[in-house]
Scaffold this active site. Sequence first.
Site, PDB file in Angstrom:
ATOM      1  N   ASP A   1       0.854  -1.181   0.000  1.00 19.06           N
ATOM      2  CA  ASP A   1       0.000   0.000   0.000  1.00 19.06           C
ATOM      3  C   ASP A   1       0.891   1.232   0.000  1.00 19.06           C
ATOM      4  O   ASP A   1       1.932   1.255   0.681  1.00 19.06           O
ATOM      5  CB  ASP A   1      -0.930   0.034   1.212  1.00 19.06           C
ATOM      6  CG  ASP A   1      -1.908   1.199   1.129  1.00 19.06           C
ATOM      7  OD1 ASP A   1      -2.897   1.073   0.373  1.00 19.06           O
ATOM      8  OD2 ASP A   1      -1.696   2.230   1.800  1.00 19.06           O
TER       9      ASP A   1
ATOM     10  N   GLU B   1       0.954   5.666   0.181  1.00 26.47           N
ATOM     11  CA  GLU B   1       0.297   6.950   0.396  1.00 26.47           C
ATOM     12  C   GLU B   1       1.063   7.973  -0.426  1.00 26.47           C
ATOM     13  O   GLU B   1       2.304   7.984  -0.420  1.00 26.47           O
ATOM     14  CB  GLU B   1       0.290   7.329   1.873  1.00 26.47           C
ATOM     15  CG  GLU B   1      -0.521   6.376   2.755  1.00 26.47           C
ATOM     16  CD  GLU B   1      -2.004   6.347   2.409  1.00 26.47           C
ATOM     17  OE1 GLU B   1      -2.530   7.402   1.969  1.00 26.47           O
ATOM     18  OE2 GLU B   1      -2.635   5.285   2.547  1.00 26.47           O
TER      19      GLU B   1
ATOM     20  N   HIS C   1      -5.803   4.938   5.867  1.00 23.23           N
ATOM     21  CA  HIS C   1      -4.975   5.859   5.085  1.00 23.23           C
ATOM     22  C   HIS C   1      -3.586   6.027   5.679  1.00 23.23           C
ATOM     23  O   HIS C   1      -2.875   6.973   5.361  1.00 23.23           O
ATOM     24  CB  HIS C   1      -5.675   7.204   4.880  1.00 23.23           C
ATOM     25  CG  HIS C   1      -7.057   7.062   4.326  1.00 23.23           C
ATOM     26  ND1 HIS C   1      -7.307   6.426   3.127  1.00 23.23           N
ATOM     27  CD2 HIS C   1      -8.271   7.421   4.820  1.00 23.23           C
ATOM     28  CE1 HIS C   1      -8.608   6.421   2.905  1.00 23.23           C
ATOM     29  NE2 HIS C   1      -9.207   7.005   3.914  1.00 23.23           N
TER      30      HIS C   1
ATOM     31  N   ASP D   1      -3.234   0.004   6.321  1.00 25.48           N
ATOM     32  CA  ASP D   1      -3.979  -0.473   5.157  1.00 25.48           C
ATOM     33  C   ASP D   1      -3.336  -1.697   4.516  1.00 25.48           C
ATOM     34  O   ASP D   1      -4.033  -2.596   4.037  1.00 25.48           O
ATOM     35  CB  ASP D   1      -4.106   0.641   4.118  1.00 25.48           C
ATOM     36  CG  ASP D   1      -5.103   1.719   4.531  1.00 25.48           C
ATOM     37  OD1 ASP D   1      -5.728   1.575   5.599  1.00 25.48           O
ATOM     38  OD2 ASP D   1      -5.253   2.706   3.790  1.00 25.48           O
TER      39      ASP D   1
END
EC number: 3.1.13.-
Length: 223
Positions: free
Chosen positions: A23, A25, A181, A186
Amino acid sequence: MSDICDANKLKHRFRGYFPVVIDVETAGFNSQTDALLEIAVTLLKMDDEGMLGIDKTLHFHIEPFEGANLEPAALAFNGIDPNNPLRGAVSEKEAFLDIFKAVKKAQKAADCHRCIIVAHNAAFDHGFVSKAIERCDLKRSPFHPFATFDTATLAGLAIGHTVLAKACMMAGIPFDNKEAHSALYDTERTAELFCYIVNRWKQLGGWPLLAAGAQDAESDTEE
């Protein structure tokens, strides 16, 4: 059961691919111009019964690359302050060198021939990972250049919902929206969801597949 036909080995489950849950960001939606700010990578393992589970997770805060775009709306959404020294951010190259080392070691231990990215809405994560690797001029990436396992698609099929939080809760996986987030949070929830779907399919009899010869033999017997 011989190793050749042992369906409980990870190397036989996904045609020799080693699944790596990722994941990211970011500071926007454009992998070419927007900064990669955080990445987490969860490695998986398979037990003697063929059940998939989490092995360990790597986590890095990333320094924006030189000239990177930082969209204010994206930063407001994920709550990341790229200039906060307490992040302990490292360069993209430093992070990916560590990631390459860890995933290649795990891939080799599982006797798989290549890694494949698992992510929720995988095209997004795969795009940012691929672009960062290209920017860093890193060779011999362990990841497949285009194939992925998308847990949004898998969850839609297996659970009937594509939103990560809702799919996790429907699968009995606790999900705290206050923690969402964060790449670390996540990624681990995505890994749990992927493992749940793979293991549930096995429990329902979907894996291993009967060999064609065995199916033919059963058909002959029934006739």
